[in-house]
Design an enzyme around this catalytic site. Structure first.
Site, PDB file in Angstrom:
ATOM      1  N   ARG A  80     -22.032  34.526  25.227  1.00  0.00           N
ATOM      2  CA  ARG A  80     -23.085  34.798  24.227  1.00  0.00           C
ATOM      3  C   ARG A  80     -24.260  35.524  24.870  1.00  0.00           C
ATOM      4  O   ARG A  80     -24.818  36.461  24.289  1.00  0.00           O
ATOM      5  CB  ARG A  80     -23.563  33.492  23.581  1.00  0.00           C
ATOM      6  CG  ARG A  80     -22.554  32.875  22.641  1.00  0.00           C
ATOM      7  CD  ARG A  80     -23.158  31.757  21.796  1.00  0.00           C
ATOM      8  NE  ARG A  80     -23.905  30.765  22.540  1.00  0.00           N
ATOM      9  CZ  ARG A  80     -23.403  29.617  23.005  1.00  0.00           C
ATOM     10  NH1 ARG A  80     -22.125  29.335  22.814  1.00  0.00           N
ATOM     11  NH2 ARG A  80     -24.171  28.770  23.653  1.00  0.00           N
TER      12      ARG A  80
ATOM     13  N   ARG B   9     -18.137  30.415  21.782  1.00  0.00           N
ATOM     14  CA  ARG B   9     -18.495  29.052  22.196  1.00  0.00           C
ATOM     15  C   ARG B   9     -18.979  28.995  23.639  1.00  0.00           C
ATOM     16  O   ARG B   9     -19.442  27.955  24.100  1.00  0.00           O
ATOM     17  CB  ARG B   9     -17.306  28.121  22.009  1.00  0.00           C
ATOM     18  CG  ARG B   9     -16.912  28.001  20.535  1.00  0.00           C
ATOM     19  CD  ARG B   9     -15.805  27.014  20.316  1.00  0.00           C
ATOM     20  NE  ARG B   9     -16.267  25.680  20.652  1.00  0.00           N
ATOM     21  CZ  ARG B   9     -15.490  24.654  20.915  1.00  0.00           C
ATOM     22  NH1 ARG B   9     -14.192  24.800  20.878  1.00  0.00           N
ATOM     23  NH2 ARG B   9     -15.993  23.477  21.222  1.00  0.00           N
ATOM     24  N   CYS B  10     -18.883  30.098  24.357  1.00  0.00           N
ATOM     25  CA  CYS B  10     -19.260  30.159  25.775  1.00  0.00           C
ATOM     26  C   CYS B  10     -20.676  30.721  25.917  1.00  0.00           C
ATOM     27  O   CYS B  10     -20.960  31.827  25.454  1.00  0.00           O
ATOM     28  CB  CYS B  10     -18.261  31.044  26.523  1.00  0.00           C
ATOM     29  SG  CYS B  10     -18.739  31.405  28.224  1.00  0.00           S
ATOM     30  N   GLN B  11     -21.538  29.981  26.583  1.00  0.00           N
ATOM     31  CA  GLN B  11     -22.929  30.406  26.765  1.00  0.00           C
ATOM     32  C   GLN B  11     -23.019  31.722  27.535  1.00  0.00           C
ATOM     33  O   GLN B  11     -23.771  32.614  27.158  1.00  0.00           O
ATOM     34  CB  GLN B  11     -23.727  29.314  27.485  1.00  0.00           C
ATOM     35  CG  GLN B  11     -25.178  29.700  27.750  1.00  0.00           C
ATOM     36  CD  GLN B  11     -25.969  29.977  26.488  1.00  0.00           C
ATOM     37  OE1 GLN B  11     -25.887  29.222  25.530  1.00  0.00           O
ATOM     38  NE2 GLN B  11     -26.717  31.057  26.471  1.00  0.00           N
TER      39      GLN B  11
END
Length: 113
Positions: free
Chosen positions: A14, A9-11
């Site tokens: 990712r 969920r963390c940019q």
């Protein structure tokens, strides 16, 4: 092989995973919110990072602000807190052999690889 302590969920997490995948390196993805590190594992990662547990705490996280801000804990207590509340662990953390890094920006990611 590169291990990545990853939160999908963390940019930034990712982005780091995509970058590592693009290099062709072998990767072990550890979704640390689903499978938190043990005290022993986190202690080993901290040793490789050469930082104290407080250095990898996400200080903008609501849980930190509500329960831990302005309180004093020993390193061992912080490790226990992080293992019990992995949402507080900064991400992404990369580990390969005897080195580790918190890869929150392109420069630290490139330097690690």
């Amino acid at each position: 092989m590169i291990q990545i302590y990853h939160n999908p969920r963390c940019q930034k997490s990712r982005t780091a995973l995509e970058y590592i995948e693009s290099t062709g390196e072998k990767i072990e993805v550890i979704e640390y919110l689903k499978t938190p590190p043990t005290v022993k594992e986190l202690t080993a990662v901290l040793a490789l990072l050469k930082v104290k547990p407080l250095d990898i705490v996400r200080k903008k996280e609501a849980l930190y602000i509500e329960k831990y801000k302005d309180k004093s804990f020993t390193d061992a207590q912080w490790i226990k807190i992080l293992v019990e509340n992995p949402i507080l662990i900064e991400r992404p953390i990369l580990v390969s052999g005897k080195k580790a890094a918190i890869a929150r920006d392109a420069e630290s990611l490139e330097n690690f690889i």
